[in-house]
Every structure is written in C-alpha cells, then in structure tokens.
Design a protein around this motif. Sequence first.
Motif, mmCIF file in Angstrom:
data_model
loop_
_atom_site.group_PDB
_atom_site.id
_atom_site.type_symbol
_atom_site.label_atom_id
_atom_site.label_comp_id
_atom_site.label_asym_id
_atom_site.label_seq_id
_atom_site.Cartn_x
_atom_site.Cartn_y
_atom_site.Cartn_z
ATOM 1 N N GLU A 142 0.828 -1.209 0.000
ATOM 2 C CA GLU A 142 0.000 0.000 0.000
ATOM 3 C C GLU A 142 0.862 1.259 0.000
ATOM 4 O O GLU A 142 0.564 2.231 -0.704
ATOM 5 C CB GLU A 142 -0.929 -0.003 1.221
ATOM 6 C CG GLU A 142 -2.014 -1.057 1.174
ATOM 7 C CD GLU A 142 -2.945 -0.884 -0.015
ATOM 8 O OE1 GLU A 142 -3.201 0.278 -0.401
ATOM 9 O OE2 GLU A 142 -3.418 -1.896 -0.562
ATOM 10 N N PHE A 143 1.932 1.253 0.763
ATOM 11 C CA PHE A 143 2.819 2.426 0.794
ATOM 12 C C PHE A 143 3.531 2.604 -0.542
ATOM 13 O O PHE A 143 3.809 3.727 -0.959
ATOM 14 C CB PHE A 143 3.822 2.289 1.940
ATOM 15 C CG PHE A 143 3.352 2.895 3.220
ATOM 16 C CD1 PHE A 143 3.935 4.041 3.723
ATOM 17 C CD2 PHE A 143 2.307 2.329 3.935
ATOM 18 C CE1 PHE A 143 3.500 4.613 4.905
ATOM 19 C CE2 PHE A 143 1.860 2.875 5.122
ATOM 20 C CZ PHE A 143 2.457 4.025 5.607
ATOM 21 N N GLU A 144 3.832 1.499 -1.221
ATOM 22 C CA GLU A 144 4.456 1.596 -2.542
ATOM 23 C C GLU A 144 3.487 2.177 -3.558
ATOM 24 O O GLU A 144 3.873 2.987 -4.415
ATOM 25 C CB GLU A 144 4.927 0.209 -2.986
ATOM 26 C CG GLU A 144 5.778 0.227 -4.241
ATOM 27 C CD GLU A 144 6.373 -1.129 -4.553
ATOM 28 O OE1 GLU A 144 7.199 -1.211 -5.473
ATOM 29 O OE2 GLU A 144 6.015 -2.124 -3.857
ATOM 30 N N LEU A 148 5.072 6.194 -1.041
ATOM 31 C CA LEU A 148 5.657 6.526 0.256
ATOM 32 C C LEU A 148 6.700 5.494 0.708
ATOM 33 O O LEU A 148 6.947 5.354 1.892
ATOM 34 C CB LEU A 148 4.560 6.618 1.321
ATOM 35 C CG LEU A 148 3.616 7.813 1.200
ATOM 36 C CD1 LEU A 148 2.485 7.705 2.208
ATOM 37 C CD2 LEU A 148 4.386 9.121 1.397
ATOM 38 N N LYS A 149 7.282 4.812 -0.260
ATOM 39 C CA LYS A 149 8.309 3.845 0.098
ATOM 40 C C LYS A 149 9.663 4.559 0.161
ATOM 41 O O LYS A 149 10.579 4.309 -0.626
ATOM 42 C CB LYS A 149 8.347 2.700 -0.913
ATOM 43 C CG LYS A 149 8.976 1.432 -0.366
ATOM 44 C CD LYS A 149 8.881 0.295 -1.352
ATOM 45 C CE LYS A 149 9.583 -0.948 -0.794
ATOM 46 N NZ LYS A 149 9.577 -2.074 -1.750
ATOM 47 N N ASP A 150 9.774 5.461 1.138
ATOM 48 C CA ASP A 150 10.976 6.265 1.320
ATOM 49 C C ASP A 150 11.081 6.641 2.792
ATOM 50 O O ASP A 150 10.397 6.040 3.647
ATOM 51 C CB ASP A 150 10.928 7.503 0.431
ATOM 52 C CG ASP A 150 9.621 8.277 0.581
ATOM 53 O OD1 ASP A 150 8.875 8.007 1.552
ATOM 54 O OD2 ASP A 150 9.333 9.140 -0.273
ATOM 55 N N VAL A 155 8.954 7.029 8.452
ATOM 56 C CA VAL A 155 8.576 7.796 9.648
ATOM 57 C C VAL A 155 7.104 7.585 9.977
ATOM 58 O O VAL A 155 6.729 7.399 11.147
ATOM 59 C CB VAL A 155 8.887 9.292 9.441
ATOM 60 C CG1 VAL A 155 8.278 10.126 10.562
ATOM 61 C CG2 VAL A 155 10.390 9.518 9.372
ATOM 62 N N LEU A 156 6.234 7.604 8.969
ATOM 63 C CA LEU A 156 4.798 7.387 9.202
ATOM 64 C C LEU A 156 4.521 5.989 9.753
ATOM 65 O O LEU A 156 3.672 5.821 10.635
ATOM 66 C CB LEU A 156 4.025 7.599 7.893
ATOM 67 C CG LEU A 156 3.942 9.033 7.370
ATOM 68 C CD1 LEU A 156 3.231 9.071 6.034
ATOM 69 C CD2 LEU A 156 3.246 9.937 8.381
ATOM 70 N N MET A 157 5.241 4.987 9.247
ATOM 71 C CA MET A 157 5.058 3.626 9.760
ATOM 72 C C MET A 157 5.465 3.534 11.220
ATOM 73 O O MET A 157 4.759 2.931 12.039
ATOM 74 C CB MET A 157 5.873 2.645 8.923
ATOM 75 C CG MET A 157 5.322 2.402 7.544
ATOM 76 S SD MET A 157 6.224 1.097 6.701
ATOM 77 C CE MET A 157 5.538 1.219 5.061
#
Length: 291
Positions: A142-144, A148-150, A155-157
């Motif tokens: 989902e992040f990919e 947001l895979k960075d 940080v959000l995770m």
Amino acid sequence: MNHVVAPIQAKSMAVRPKMPVGKFIVIALLIIFALCTLSPLFFLLINSFKDQGTIVASPMSLPSSWSFTYISSALEQIHFGRAVWITAVVTIIAVALIVFCSSLLSWVLVRSRTISSKIILMLLTAAMLVPFQSLMYPLIHEFEVLGLKDLAGLVLMYGGFGLGMSVFLYHGFIKGVPMALEEAALIDGANIFRLFFGIVFPLVKPITVTVIILNSLWIWNDYLLPFLVLGNAEVKTLTLELYYAKMLSGQFSNPWELIFPAVLVSIIPVVVLYLCLQKYFIKGVTEGAVK
C-alpha cells in the motif's frame, strides 16, 4: 581513659546489626544478573580492538594493543556519519510524532469518558498484540502504491506502530493528573491547546521520557522495517549500512573485525541517551504502574 573507651567501642561494634540473609541473597542475585547483562558488552568491547584472526583464535582474551584502527575502518565502511544523521532524523521525527499524537489522544480518551473512547483505547491496546509479520507485506504494498516507500513513509510507519503502546502508557499516567487544575485553567480563559501543553503535558514529563526512550531504542536499532521500506537505496539507516557492509564479505562469511567495531559505535548514542534520561525513565515506569 583508653581502657574506658575501648570497651565502649567494642560494645558498639558488637551490637551492630547484621545484614539479613534475604537481603544478602537479593544483592548477590542482582550482582550476578548485572554481570550477565554486562558481559556481552565487555565481549563486544574487547573484540572491537582485535583483528579477524585474533578474534577467531581467542575471542575472550584482551587485545594486545588498544588501537582504534579497526574502529576507524568500520566507521568508513558503514558510512557512519551519513548513516547516523539519517537514523537520527528518522528517530527524532518519528518519536516527536508519537509523543505528540499519543499524549494528546490519551488525554482526550481519559477526559471524555464515553463508550467510544473505551472502544478506541481497547482497539489501540489490542493492536499491540498483532504481529508485524502478519501485515508487513500488505502494508509495504500500500505504501508503494501511494509513493511513500521512502524516509517519509518510514517515519509514518514508525508513528503508527508506536502509537498503541504509547497511548497505553500515557492513558494510565494521565488518570493521575488532577482535574481541578484543568478546571482552574478553563476558568482563567485558557483554550484547549494552552490547557494541554501548558498544564497537563508538563505534569506527565516522567512518562514522556519513558515513551521517548522506549521508542528511540526500538527505532534506532530496528532492521526489518528499514530493510522492507528502503532496501538497498542510497540513503540507509545505521543497521542497514551495517548489514550491507557485512554482505560485501559474502553471505556465509563473518567479518568480525568489521562487525564488532561497527556494532560498538552503533549502540553508543542510545546508551548515552538512556544514561542521561534514566532517572526520569525509572520514575515514569514506577509512577505509571502505581497510577
């Protein structure tokens, strides 16, 4: 005169109370546990100043010379300066996000006293029981998709995964904050942000330090989540740099003259953080348990 003083001193020494057997056993056990805890650190320290052959041949012996050659080499191979900067930025931002969100949410849940607040608290507490391995691949996917895979996604995770335990700790502590202080601030005209950050938040300093230490240790030493999110990207956290530096020697080889010094310098920042804040950490744990 000496003949008079000597019997008095002997009598005072004779009535000196002895240490109870139970207390002596507790102290002896604590010393043994402390030695067991510190022995790996001692093993790590002495092997950080030895070469590969000496480590393999006699891992328990003291180094022949306390040269910083191997530590300097390890710092260079793991790109220590860049890795520490990246790890520190991720840790500081993630911990600040966790502290801000969890403390404010806990205060609202404590003061609202509704069924919905109890349900939210139960859901956040139950989330601590869900293994990360059961949802890591759907989460990464989902992040990919969201791009947001960075570092921002990392940080959000961390902020999301650290929320449950932090809310649980804050919730138990904020219950002990007197409601009369908040009512007096409201009468004086304080708004909700002034009420929380000016009155409530300073009173929960011990548990805030506890939350900071626990989450900082976890984020700083974490390997799995940065590996899944960042992989072999240019920017890596300290644990990732150590892993990929080790992999350069091959999958089945163990470059101990790199691993031991690199691990030693990697744990120094969190050890210093704990030593500086341990007073507040212990106070937060004990008072939180009582409240």
